[in-house]
Write a protein that holds these residues in place. Structure first.
Motif, PDB file in Angstrom:
ATOM      1  N   GLY A   3     -30.345  44.197  -7.048  1.00  0.00           N
ATOM      2  CA  GLY A   3     -29.395  43.562  -7.962  1.00  0.00           C
ATOM      3  C   GLY A   3     -29.236  42.067  -7.766  1.00  0.00           C
ATOM      4  N   VAL A   4     -30.289  41.411  -7.310  1.00  0.00           N
ATOM      5  CA  VAL A   4     -30.242  39.953  -7.125  1.00  0.00           C
ATOM      6  C   VAL A   4     -30.744  39.280  -8.402  1.00  0.00           C
ATOM      7  N   HIS A   5     -29.928  38.421  -8.965  1.00  0.00           N
ATOM      8  CA  HIS A   5     -30.311  37.720 -10.189  1.00  0.00           C
ATOM      9  C   HIS A   5     -31.393  36.679  -9.876  1.00  0.00           C
ATOM     10  N   ILE A   6     -32.167  36.354 -10.880  1.00  0.00           N
ATOM     11  CA  ILE A   6     -33.157  35.281 -10.761  1.00  0.00           C
ATOM     12  C   ILE A   6     -32.916  34.295 -11.889  1.00  0.00           C
ATOM     13  N   TYR A   7     -32.696  33.028 -11.536  1.00  0.00           N
ATOM     14  CA  TYR A   7     -32.503  31.978 -12.534  1.00  0.00           C
ATOM     15  C   TYR A   7     -33.279  30.738 -12.103  1.00  0.00           C
ATOM     16  N   ARG A   8     -33.391  29.813 -13.033  1.00  0.00           N
ATOM     17  CA  ARG A   8     -34.118  28.564 -12.793  1.00  0.00           C
ATOM     18  C   ARG A   8     -33.196  27.393 -13.095  1.00  0.00           C
ATOM     19  N   ARG A   9     -33.325  26.328 -12.344  1.00  0.00           N
ATOM     20  CA  ARG A   9     -32.539  25.119 -12.599  1.00  0.00           C
ATOM     21  C   ARG A   9     -33.448  24.024 -13.150  1.00  0.00           C
ATOM     22  N   LYS A  10     -32.848  22.963 -13.668  1.00  0.00           N
ATOM     23  CA  LYS A  10     -33.627  21.859 -14.241  1.00  0.00           C
ATOM     24  C   LYS A  10     -34.105  20.866 -13.189  1.00  0.00           C
ATOM     25  N   SER A  11     -33.517  20.904 -12.023  1.00  0.00           N
ATOM     26  CA  SER A  11     -33.927  19.969 -10.976  1.00  0.00           C
ATOM     27  C   SER A  11     -35.141  20.500 -10.245  1.00  0.00           C
ATOM     28  N   GLY A  12     -35.800  19.615  -9.502  1.00  0.00           N
ATOM     29  CA  GLY A  12     -36.945  20.025  -8.705  1.00  0.00           C
ATOM     30  C   GLY A  12     -36.483  20.628  -7.386  1.00  0.00           C
TER      31      GLY A  12
END
Length: 614
Positions: A67-76
């Motif tokens: 149940g661990v979410h995966i997301y992406r950010r705009k920074s490097g």
């Protein structure tokens, strides 16, 4: 600095990572009066950097099963794990210098934590350490005129789950680190403060009582920004199919892989992944400009006109980006008519000695002029003043670009001595651009022309001046010393100017030439061929120059100095140069010097204007 309070979530509302990134963007876009800061937490989440490959960074199967979410950010930056025991700091500021931003912000957080009784230190980059282990890291991106920096701090994080979610990087594995668990620690293990106590005291140390609370209208704006950040496409980079995948390791940039979906010859989708340092908003500032653009080198070049790619990805040039997408430009072998004689003579050495002995620079050398051997044999050289480093970075020119040294006060006299030593009847002087100086180098120009004329009263002086950023009062400073011919090069046709010249503008160059002619001087300009111009564009440029009052035109073949420079698109035949010479003179130029090896000062001493004077 103001602290941002968020309204309590509505019943049933779950705030995930994209929500807080949307708050950052909203504040960066709408709140420009001050710097802003807020602290937040999320449910267990693996947070990818903008340019990272999911399969290289995250154990996706483990995340799904637990149940661990995966997301992406705009920074490097690298992938991090966050949960309710991990604090996220968001800092939005007007500071634009990335190095100063990291240094000042990390120093601020380190000092605040030290005051709370924990002996932490900076790694010297963007990490915070306790007893040599990492407890916090930071990542950065630009949003318009604001900088956004987010900071992840491990306080009471489940480090075993962190190690299970994240794969150690190849760099760490090469150092014998088999798990991310080996190199991190929880700050909470070094203090008696509970997590809520730590948050409140840190907020007070950073912002004091200065704070704002977002209202419902502002929260609606946040919700609109959240949608694309939470999209499956953004997180998983799942374009239906990639037509093109190309990767390169670029010096001073890193490793980049371009993923492009092309349909009917146009770019439908493009993404850049890999190991590089992101400075700006990759999507808005770079990739969005390419949507719907023809997938070819020229169309992409035009789409990126005016884009400073180095402000999006650190040190990336447009030329490197084009090479990533299309490979190196096709190499055109030089034709026979471009072979030159490089042998030297006693006169060549005499010219070289005169230049070196007076500590001077020449465009012959810095510009890799193909006529250097011929001219130096004849005892002539085009002297370059203002130093040997230019403040501009034109894509055709080999003169070094960067921060110049202060002007040499003895240079005007040394130039005059070299002219006397070479016994020149006609002296040609040019310069680097000096945009770093208040007068852009105009007074130095004036002093040089004056010194030449005083020491060499029978020598005519030709100057090839920069545009002085269009400041005609500075042009007048040079004209006041009465040079005989005044040149300023248009360099290329209108369409190609933005891709070829740095800062210079086509119409501004015409204005400079018009001003020269209106002041009663013989105006001269130069044009390079082989950059992709059409015959119609060459003819139009001739018409534009004539309308500005230009009397002398030189036309020559562009030769690529190095692989870093813009590529040659075509080698123009000598017969075509002859046709352009005839065309220009028929149109009304007093003289056209046209040929593959012609440069601005090539055989300048033979111009008709000078012959008439004699």
């Amino acid at each position: 600095m103001k602290y941002i309070n968020l309204p309590a979530p509505r019943q049933g509302e779950s705030r995930q990572l994209p929500f807080y990134f949307a708050v950052e963007e909203y504040v960066a876009k709408h709140f420009t009066d001050d710097d802003y800061f807020f602290i937040w937490q999320v449910e267990p989440t693996a947070m990818l950097g903008r340019n990272q490959l999911l399969e290289n960074e995250v154990n996706e199967q483990y995340c799904r099963e637990h149940g661990v979410h995966i997301y992406r950010r705009k920074s490097g930056g690298g992938t991090v794990y966050a949960d309710r025991g991990c604090l996220q700091f968001s800092y939005i500021t007007k500071e634009g210098n990335v190095n100063a931003l990291f240094n000042d912000y990390i120093d601020l957080v380190v000092k605040a934590i030290n005051r709370l009784g924990v002996a932490v230190s900076s790694s010297g980059r963007n990490d915070i350490l306790v007893e040599g282990k990492k407890v916090a890291g930071a990542a950065f991106y630009r949003y318009g005129n604001r900088s956004v920096l987010h900071n992840t701090l491990l306080y009471s994080t489940d480090l075993d789950q962190l190690a299970s979610c994240l794969k150690p990087s190849k760099k760490l594995e090469s150092k014998g680190v088999k798990s991310n668990r080996q190199r991190v620690a929880n700050l909470g293990d070094y203090t008696r403060l509970t997590l809520p106590q730590f948050v409140e005291q840190l907020r007070q140390l950073v912002c004091g009582d200065s704070q704002i609370t977002l209202n419902q209208v502002q929260m609606q704006g946040v919700a609109q920004l959240e949608k694309p950040l939470a999209s499956h496409e953004f997180v998983y980079d799942n374009s239906p199919s990639y037509t093109v995948k190309r990767s390169l390791i670029l010096k001073d940039v890193g490793e980049i892989e371009a993923r492009v979906q092309v349909k009917a010859g146009k770019i439908q989708y493009i993404n850049l992944v890999g190991d590089y340092f992101l400075l700006g908003d990759l999507d808005r500032d770079l990739l969005a400009r390419l949507q719907g653009v023809d997938y070819d080198r020229e169309a992409v070049t035009q789409a990126l006109d005016g884009v400073d790619t180095g402000k999006v990805i650190r040190n990336l040039t447009v030329m490197q980006f084009l090479r990533l997408l299309f490979g190196r430009p096709p190499h055109l072998p030089k034709p026979e008519w471009l072979k030159i004689d490089l042998t030297s003579t006693t006169t060549t050495r005499h010219t070289s000695d005169a230049v070196a002995g007076n500590h001077l620079n020449t465009i012959c050398t810095s510009g890799l002029c193909p006529n250097k051997a011929e001219c130096w044999k004849a005892g002539t050289a085009t002297l370059m003043i203002g130093g040997n480093v230019c403040t501009r970075n034109c894509r055709f020119c080999n003169t070094p670009s960067g921060r110049p040294q202060p002007l040499d006060p003895y240079e005007p006299l040394n130039v005059a001595k070299a002219v006397a030593q070479l016994q020149l009847k006609h002296a040609v002087i040019t310069s680097v651009d000096r945009d770093d100086l208040p007068d852009l180098g105009a007074r130095h120009w004036s002093l040089t022309v004056k010194a030449i004329k005083e020491l060499n009263p029978h020598t005519t002086v030709e100057v090839l001046i920069p545009d002085f950023q269009g400041r005609l009062d500075l042009v007048d400073m040079v004209l006041a010393e009465q040079p005989y011919i005044v040149g300023h090069n248009i360099e290329t046709v209108r369409r190609l100017t933005p891709a070829v010249r740095s800062m210079a503008q086509y119409d501004q160059s015409l204005d400079v030439l018009r001003h020269i002619a209106e002041r009663g001087f013989t105006a001269k300009s130069g044009l390079m061929l082989g950059l992709g111009e059409t015959e119609q564009e060459v003819e139009q440029t001739m018409d534009d120059l004539l309308a500005a009052g230009c009397k002398i035109l030189t036309i020559g073949q562009y030769l690529q100095p190095t692989l870093r420079h813009i590529a040659v698109k075509a080698y123009i035949k000598p017969s075509k140069f002859a046709q352009y010479k005839q065309l220009g003179e028929d149109k009304g130029f007093e003289q056209v010097v046209s040929g593959p090896f012609v440069r601005s000062s090539y055989h300048a001493e033979q111009y008709k204007t000078l012959q008439r004077q004699e």
